[in-house]
Scaffold this motif. Structure first.
Motif, PDB file in Angstrom:
ATOM      1  N   ILE A 170       0.628  -1.267   0.052  1.00  9.60           N
ATOM      2  CA  ILE A 170       0.221   0.134  -0.113  1.00  9.60           C
ATOM      3  C   ILE A 170       0.729   1.601   0.352  1.00  9.60           C
ATOM      4  CG2 ILE A 170      -0.875   1.262   0.971  1.00  9.60           C
ATOM      5  CD1 ILE A 170      -2.772  -1.473   0.256  1.00  9.60           C
ATOM      6  N   VAL A 171       0.889   1.896  -1.256  1.00  6.08           N
ATOM      7  CA  VAL A 171       1.703   3.115  -1.458  1.00  6.08           C
ATOM      8  C   VAL A 171       0.599   4.964  -1.320  1.00  6.08           C
ATOM      9  CG1 VAL A 171       3.244   4.118  -2.365  1.00  6.08           C
ATOM     10  CG2 VAL A 171       4.033   1.753  -2.593  1.00  6.08           C
ATOM     11  N   ASP A 172       0.980   5.633  -0.155  1.00  5.87           N
ATOM     12  CA  ASP A 172      -0.158   6.630  -0.274  1.00  5.87           C
ATOM     13  C   ASP A 172      -1.616   6.282  -0.254  1.00  5.87           C
ATOM     14  OD1 ASP A 172       1.914   8.631   0.223  1.00  5.87           O
ATOM     15  OD2 ASP A 172       2.238   8.398  -2.886  1.00  5.87           O
ATOM     16  N   GLY A 173      -1.650   4.851  -0.094  1.00  2.00           N
ATOM     17  CA  GLY A 173      -3.505   4.920   0.146  1.00  2.00           C
ATOM     18  C   GLY A 173      -3.804   4.011  -1.091  1.00  2.00           C
ATOM     19  N   TYR A 174      -2.297   3.627  -1.856  1.00  2.00           N
ATOM     20  CA  TYR A 174      -3.366   2.489  -3.587  1.00  2.00           C
ATOM     21  C   TYR A 174      -2.792   1.527  -3.402  1.00  2.00           C
ATOM     22  CZ  TYR A 174      -4.776   6.865  -5.467  1.00  2.00           C
ATOM     23  OH  TYR A 174      -5.248   8.497  -5.524  1.00  2.00           O
ATOM     24  N   GLN A 175      -2.512   0.307  -3.966  1.00  2.00           N
ATOM     25  CA  GLN A 175      -1.968  -1.230  -3.895  1.00  2.00           C
ATOM     26  C   GLN A 175      -1.482  -1.034  -4.848  1.00  2.00           C
ATOM     27  OE1 GLN A 175      -4.973  -4.840  -4.339  1.00  2.00           O
ATOM     28  NE2 GLN A 175      -3.948  -4.776  -6.486  1.00  2.00           N
ATOM     29  N   HIS A 623      -8.319   2.488  -1.817  1.00  2.00           N
ATOM     30  CA  HIS A 623      -8.269   3.690  -1.481  1.00  2.00           C
ATOM     31  C   HIS A 623      -8.984   4.312  -0.265  1.00  2.00           C
ATOM     32  CE1 HIS A 623      -7.411   8.068  -3.482  1.00  2.00           C
ATOM     33  NE2 HIS A 623      -6.631   7.503  -2.495  1.00  2.00           N
ATOM     34  N   LEU A 624     -10.689   4.741  -0.530  1.00  2.00           N
ATOM     35  CA  LEU A 624     -11.956   5.058  -0.019  1.00  2.00           C
ATOM     36  C   LEU A 624     -10.965   4.774   1.845  1.00  2.00           C
ATOM     37  CD1 LEU A 624     -13.626   7.058   1.190  1.00  2.00           C
ATOM     38  CD2 LEU A 624     -14.788   5.070   0.297  1.00  2.00           C
ATOM     39  N   GLY A 748     -15.325  15.829   0.558  1.00  2.00           N
ATOM     40  CA  GLY A 748     -13.496  16.148   0.671  1.00  2.00           C
ATOM     41  C   GLY A 748     -12.819  15.628   1.658  1.00  2.00           C
ATOM     42  N   MET A 749     -14.199  15.432   2.451  1.00  2.00           N
ATOM     43  CA  MET A 749     -13.572  14.243   4.242  1.00  2.00           C
ATOM     44  C   MET A 749     -12.829  13.797   4.089  1.00  2.00           C
ATOM     45  SD  MET A 749     -16.131  13.404   7.243  1.00  2.00           S
ATOM     46  CE  MET A 749     -17.382  15.171   7.431  1.00  2.00           C
ATOM     47  N   PHE A 750     -12.687  12.475   2.938  1.00  2.00           N
ATOM     48  CA  PHE A 750     -11.271  12.093   2.731  1.00  2.00           C
ATOM     49  C   PHE A 750     -10.888  12.289   1.553  1.00  2.00           C
ATOM     50  CE2 PHE A 750     -15.338  10.572   4.972  1.00  2.00           C
ATOM     51  CZ  PHE A 750     -14.946  10.352   5.968  1.00  2.00           C
ATOM     52  N   GLY A 751     -10.436  13.677   1.367  1.00  3.04           N
ATOM     53  CA  GLY A 751      -9.882  14.085   0.158  1.00  3.04           C
ATOM     54  C   GLY A 751     -10.416  14.550  -1.459  1.00  3.04           C
TER      55      GLY A 751
END
Ligand code: NBY
Length: 835
Positions: A170-175, A623-624, A748-751
Motif C-alpha cells: 500500500i503506497v499512499d493509500g493505493y494498492q 483507496h477509500l 472532500g472529507m476524505f480527500g
C-alpha cells in the motif's frame, strides 16, 4: 509392481533406511547437520533463515520416509484413487503444519531453544506457498489436508507457478502489486526430472483410414512443450499417510529441432523458444471470480490437464486392467471449470490413441469426472472463443463439437417440442465470435455436479443449470457444503484455544472428529473456562494489535471490539458497504458530546484483501478505506472510539494471526452471490461472532449455532432480482444515512472526491447492482445491536463459546467423507503396519 533392489540385497538396504528423530537432541543433530552440510553454513553465519532451513530439512526427511511408504502402499493396494484437479492450491506455510501433524513441535521447540532460537521466529521465516487467489484455492488446500488425514489414496494436480499471487503493497493509500517470486529456497518440493510429458499445441488434424477402413483423426504439427513434475508431500494429521501434490512446470522440449537451431548459430532464438515455453507456468492469473479469455490462460489449462491425464492414464495402464475398469479405479474431481479440458482430453486419448469407439470412450469419460461449481456470477463463468480454441487445440474443438452434437440429439429426442431448449443448453453459444461454455461441457461430461453450500446448490439448479435439471434429472446435482481443516485453523492458528478445548474434552481427538466440540456446551457456564476463553481471545488481540502497530504504525486498544473483514476485494463482497458504515459511525461520533463518546463501545475496523490488478472499482475501495483511516485515526475527537486499519498483503499466514483475534467478522455479500464463504467458518471456530447476510454458508452456520448467536441482516436472495429491476425501472430513493455518507465524501472529507465518484455513482446513478443502499439501514442497525450485545459481556461470551461448540459440522473432514461417499465412491486406505 516389482521392487528394484533384488531380494538378497534388501536386508542390507533396510539396515540403512533412516529412522528419523524422536528426541530434542536427535532433532538438533539433524538440524545442525543440514545447516552445515546441505546449506554449507556454520556456527558463525547461521541466522534465523538458515535455522528455518535446517529445521525444514530435518522435518522433510521425516515426511519423505512416510511419503515413500504411503506411495508404495497405494500402488500395491490397487484400489480406487482420487485425483483433485485444481489450478490453485493456496497452501500457506508448511513447516508448522508438518511439525504438528507428525506431533513433534514440542520436541523441535526444545531443540531450537537449546540452539538459541525461538520457535515463533523460525516458523515465520518461511515464505507462503501462495499458488491461489482466495477461497477456491484455500479450499483445495484444506481438502488435501483432510484427504491425507483421513487416509484417502488421493493426489492433487496443479501448476507450479514461478510467481504466485502478487504481494500487495500500500503506497499512499493505493494498492501496488509486487511479484511474488517464492522458489529461491523451497525445501518442500522434489523435482522429478525423470517424469516428463510432451504437450502439443497448435497444428492441424488429418484424417486417415486404418486397416479396417475406419477413419482416424490425427493431430499433427504445431509445437511441443515439456511438462516436468514437481512433487510436494502432504502429511496427514497423526497418521503416517502422506499424499502427493504433483505440480507441473513447463520447459522447452529438448528436441532435435532446438539443438539444430543452437548449432547453426541461432542462440538467441533457441533461448527465446525456451523462455516462451517456460512462460506457460510462469504466473498465476490474479483474478478471482472473473474470466478474461486470455490465450496464455487457455494454454496453462491444457498444459496442466494433458500432463495430469497422461500421468493418470499411465498409472492406470500399469495395472493391466481393461478400460472399462477405468472409472472404478479413477475418480477425477474438477475444481471449478478450469480443468474442464480434461474431459475432451480423456476422450481424445481413448479414441485417437487407444482406439476405443466413441460411445465406449464417452461412457468411461462421463463416469470418471465430478464437477464442483463455485459461482453463479455471470462474469465468472468461463467461455473460450471458438477461433482461439480452433487455433490452439484443433482436435479438441472437433471432439467438443461431437460431444455437443450427441448431446443435442439426445435433448432433441427427449424434448421435441422445446425448440429454444437446444440453443439454451448447447455447449456452443451462437454469438460472434462463437463461444464454448465450459460449465456446460463440465456438467455434460461429469456424473455429478455439486455446489458448495445449500443455498448455492439450490441456486445453480434454478439459474445457470435450470435446463440441465430437466435434461438429466435432479439426481445429477448435489450439495457438499464447504468446510475448513481444524488442524490449521484451530490447532495451528490458535494453539492456546486448542489446548483449552483439549483439557476439557480429554485430549485432541476433536481435531480428527470436530463434532466432539459439542461437549464444550457443558462448560458454557464454567467460570474458570469462561475466564480462560476470554483471556485467550484477549491475548490473540494483543498479538494482532502488535502486528498493526508494526505494520501500520497505529496503536489500537486491545479491549476495543475488533471488527474484521478480510477476503478478496470484490463489489459483490461489499467492502464498500462496510466502509460506508464506518463513515456513518464516524459522522455520528463527530456529532456527539465528549460525554456521549465516552459511553461508546470502542471499535477497530480492520480490513484486508487484494484487488485484482485490473479491477478499478475494487482498487478504489481500498483507496477509500485508507483515506478514511487517515482521517479517522488522526482525529483527536475520536480517540479510541474508532480506528480504521487496512492490513497490507492479506494471505494465509496473516490469516492465521487475524482469525483468532476477531470479535466480529463481516460476511456481507449481496444475497445469492457468495457461493459459500469459508472464512466465516474460520472465525466462528475461533470464538468470533459474525455479521452476515443470508448468503452462502452463513445460512447453515445460523442453523447450526442458532439465530441468537449470529447477526444477520439485509434482503434475501429471492428478492434481489425484483430490487434490481425496481432500481432501473421504478422509483428509487437512496437511503438517507447513506446520502449523508456520500455528502461527506463529496465535500472532500476524505480527500479529492473525484477519486471516489465512480464508486458513489455506481450506487446513485447506475442501478446499485449490489444493493448497497437497500441493505444500508439494516446493516447499520445491526451494527448498533452488536455494540449493545458487546456491552453485555456475560451474554457475549456465552454466544462465543456456544458458537465454537456448534461448529463441528464445518470440518473439511466431513466434506471429504461426503465427496468420497456421494461422488467418488472411494474408501480410505489405512497405512500398513510395520512388520
Ligand atoms: O470459492 C470461491 C467462492 O467465491 C466462495 O464463495 C467459496 O467459498 C470458495 C470455495 O468454494 N471462489 C473463488 O475463490 N474463486 C476464485 O478464486 C476464482 C479464481 C479464478 C477464476 C475464477 C474464480 N478464473 O476464472 O480465472
Amino acid at each position: 509392481v516389482e521392487a528394484s533392489i533384488p531380494e538378497p540385497q534388501r536386508a542390507a538396504w533396510k539396515k540403512f533406511t533412516p529412522k528419523g528423530f524422536t528426541t530434542p537432541e536427535e532433532f538438533e543433530k539433524e538440524c545442525v547437520r543440514h545447516i552445515e552440510t546441505t546449506l554449507a553454513r556454520s556456527l558463525y553465519n547461521c541466522d534465523e533463515f538458515a535455522t528455518y532451513a535446517g529445521t525444514a530439512l530435518a522435518f522433510r526427511d521425516r515426511l519423505v520416509l512416510d511419503w515413500n511408504k504411503t506411495q508404495q502402499n497405494q500402488t500395491f493396494a490397487d484400489q480406487k484413487r482420487v485425483y483433485y484437479l485444481s489450478l490453485e492450491f493456496l497452501m500457506g506455510r508448511a513447516l508448522d503444519n508438518a511439525m504438528l501433524n507428525v506431533g513433534m513441535k514440542d520436541v523441535a521447540a526444545k531443540g531450537l531453544s537449546e540452539l538459541g532460537f525461538r520457535m515463533e521466529d523460525i516458523v515465520s521465516q518461511e515464505h507462503d506457498a501462495a499458488l491461489g487467489n482466495g477461497g477456491l484455492g484455500r479450499l483445495a488446500a484444506c481438502f488435501l489436508d483432510s484427504l491425507a488425514s483421513l487416509n484417502y489414496p488421493a493426489w492433487g494436480y496443479g501448476l507450479r507457478y514461478r510467481y504466485g499471487i502478487f504481494k500487495q503493497e500500500i503506497v499512499d493509500g493505493y494498492q501496488v502489486e509486487v511479484p511474488d517470486y517464492w522458489l529461491d529456497f523451497n525445501p518442500w518440493e522434489f523435482a522429478r526430472h525423470d517424469i516428463t510429458v510432451d504437450i502439443q499445441f497448435y497444428g492441424h488434424v488429418s484424417k486417415y483410414q486404418d486397416d479396417n477402413g475406419t477413419s482416424i483423426s490425427v493431430w499433427e504439427g504445431g509445437e511441443i512443450v515439456q511438462a516436468v513434475a514437481y512433487d510436494v508431500p502432504v502429511p496427514g494429521y497423526q497418521t503416517e499417510n502422506t499424499n502427493n501434490l504433483r505440480l507441473w512446470a513447463s520447459k522447452a522440449a529438448s528436441g532435435e529441432f532446438d539443438f539444430q537451431k543452437f548449432n547453426s548459430g541461432e542462440y538467441e532464438s533457441s533461448v527465446a523458444d525456451q523462455q516462451r515455453a517456460e512462460t506457460i507456468s510462469a504466473v498465476l492469473y490474479p483474478n478471482d471470480n472473473l474470466e478474461r479469455g486470455k490465450e496464455l490462460r487457455l494454454k496453462q489449462q491444457y498444459f496442466w490437464c494433458a500432463a495430469s491425464l497422461y500421468d493418470i492414464v499411465r498409472r492406470f495402464k500399469k495395472t493391466k486392467r481393461s478400460w472399462k475398469d477405468f472409472p472404478t479405479q479413477v475418480a477425477i474431481q474438477l475444481n471449478d471449470t478450469h480443468p474442464t479440458l480434461a474431459i475432451p482430453e480423456l476422450q481424445r486419448i481413448l479414441v485417437d490413441q487407444e482406439g476405443l469407439d466413441w460411445e465406449e470412450a464417452w461412457s468411461i469419460v462421463s463416469k470418471t469426472f465430478g464437477y464442483t461449481n463455485h459461482t453463479v456470477l455471470p462474469e465468472a463463468l468461463e467461455k473460450w472463443s471458438v477461433p482461439l480454441f480452433q487455433h490452439l487445440l484443433p482436435r479438441h474443438l472437433q471432439i467438443i463439437y461431437d460431444i455437443n452434437l450427441n448431446f443435442l440429439h439426445y435433448v432433441e429426442r427427449t424434448f421435441p417440442k422445446d425448440r429454444d431448449m437446444l440453443s439454451r443448453v448447447s455447449i456452443i453459444e451462437e454469438s460472434n465470435p462463437k463461444m464454448i461454455r465450459m460449465a456446460f461441457l463440465a456438467l455434460i461430461g461429469s456424473h455429478k455436479v455439486n455446489g458448495v453450500a445449500e443455498l448455492h446448490s439450490d441456486l445453480i439448479k434454478t439459474t445457470i443449470f435450470k435446463d440441465f435439471v430437466k435434461v438429466f434429472g435432479p439426481d445429477k446435482f448435489t450439495n457438499v457444503t464447504n468446510g475448513i481443516t481444524p488442524r490449521r485453523w484451530l490447532h495451528q492458528a490458535n494453539p492456546r484455544l486448542s489446548e483449552l478445548i483439549a483439557s476439557k474434552l480429554g485430549g485432541h481427538e476433536f481435531l480428527k472428529d470436530l463434532t466432539l466440540l459439542h461437549k464444550l456446551e457443558n462448560y458454557v457456564d464454567d467460570k474458570e473456562f469462561r475466564k480462560e476463553f476470554q483471556e485467550i481471545k484477549y491475548a490473540n488481540k494483543v498479538r494482532l494489535a502488535k502486528h498493526i502497530k508494526e505494520a501500520n504504525g497505529v496503536s489500537v486498544n486491545p479491549s476495543a471490539l475488533f471488527d474484521v473483514q478480510v477476503k478478496r476485494i470484490h463489489e459483490y463482497k461489499r467492502q464498500q458497504l462496510n466502509i460506508f458504515g464506518v463513515i456513518h459511525r464516524y459522522l455520528a461520533i463527530k456529532a456527539m458530546s465528549p460525554e456521549e463518546r465516552k459511553k461508546l463501545v470502542p471499535r477497530v475496523s480492520i480490513f484486508g484483501g487484494k484487488a485484482a490488478p485490473g479491477y478499478w472499482m475494487a482498487k478504489t475501495v481500498i483507496h477509500l478505506i485508507n483515506q478514511v483511516g487517515k482521517v479517522v485515526n488522526n482525529d483527536k475527537d475520536v480517540g479510541d472510539a474508532l480506528k480504521v486499519i487496512f492490513l497490507e498483503d492479506y494471505n494465509v499466514s496473516k490469516a492465521e494471526i487475524i482469525t483468532p483475534a476477531s470479535d466480529i467478522s463481516e460476511h456481507i455479500s449481496t444475497a445469492g452471490t457468495e457461493a459459500s464463504g469459508t472464512s466465516n467458518m474460520k472465525f466462528c471456530l475461533n470464538g468470533g461472532l459474525i455479521i452476515g447476510t443470508c448468503d452462502g454458508a452463513n445460512i447453515e452456520i445460523t442453523r447450526e449455532i442458532g439465530e441468537n448467536n449470529i447477526f444477520l441482516f439485509g434482503n434475501l436472495a429471492e428478492d434481489v432480482e425484483d430490487l434490481r429491476h425496481s432500481h432501473l425501472y421504478g422509483t428509487y430513493t437512496l437511503d438517507s444515512s447513506l446520502q449523508a455518507v456520500f455528502d461527506a465524501i463529496s465535500d472532500g472529507m476524505f480527500g479529492d472526491a473525484s477519486h471516489f465518484s465512480a464508486l458513489v455513482n455506481g450506487i446513485v446513478e447506475h442501478g446499485d447492482y449490489y444493493l448497497v443502499s437497500d441493505d444500508f439501514a439494516s446493516y447499520c442497525k445491526t451494527q448498533d445491536l452488536i455494540d449493545e450485545a458487546y456491552k453485555n459481556q456475560e451474554e457475549w461470551w456465552t454466544k462465543c463459546i456456544t458458537t465454537v461448540a456448534r461448529m463441528g459440522f464445518f470440518s473439511s473432514d466431513r466434506c471429504i467423507d461426503e465427496y468420497a461417499e456421494m461422488i467418488w465412491n472411494v474408501e480410505p486406505l489405512p497405512p500398513k503396519q510395520e512388520q
